[in-house]
Scaffold this motif. Sequence first.
Motif: not given
Length: 212
Positions: A75, A119, A172-173
């Motif tokens: 992330f 996320n 986010g990832g």
Amino acid sequence: MAISDMRRQYSKGTLSESDVTDTPFQLFDKWLQDAIDENIPDPTAMTVATVDESGQPSQRIVLLKDVNKDGFVFFTNLGSRKAKELALNPKVSCHFPWFFMERQVRVCGTVEKLSTSENASYFFSRPKDSQLAAYASKQSKPISSKALLLTQFKQLKDKFANKELPVPDFWGGFRIVPHQVEFWQGGEDRLHDRIEYNIDKAGSWSTQRLMP
């Protein structure tokens, strides 16, 4: 002693064809658990390499947050240098430096963004202060002083003392979907073991031994 004279034998283990699994994820899971069991520092730390629009590579260490048959997850702030470079070029490499065990794992692949629900699930699993830090720091942006960053963090901590933070849309990832994974085990007299997995268009993995 000169740096060029520094050397030692690697003798903690071997990697043979009998250790090969159907996919690299099975062997990776074993090696990761070995690293955790050995209590080595930051066993989930991995170096992620990206490339900017001019072709300049850039590396940094991040923490692996999930791994399964689909890939390796981390992330970050979506405004960070790595996220911007991945938006331009999704090709990526990561490296796990388990030197205390005389092991390394190298991964090459492409990234895909995680879903909003993925996320959110991870964001709310983080400690509250880590959530606040994601808001306080515009990652990779210049800042005049550490004191200013700490002030911003405290202001957010006071503001959200008794309420939940929303999932930030700037965070986010990414999932690294690999097409190649190499396992390296140090060997005596520099005769290291290297096993490389490669995936074909049908999704099947094959392996080959590389010379050290």
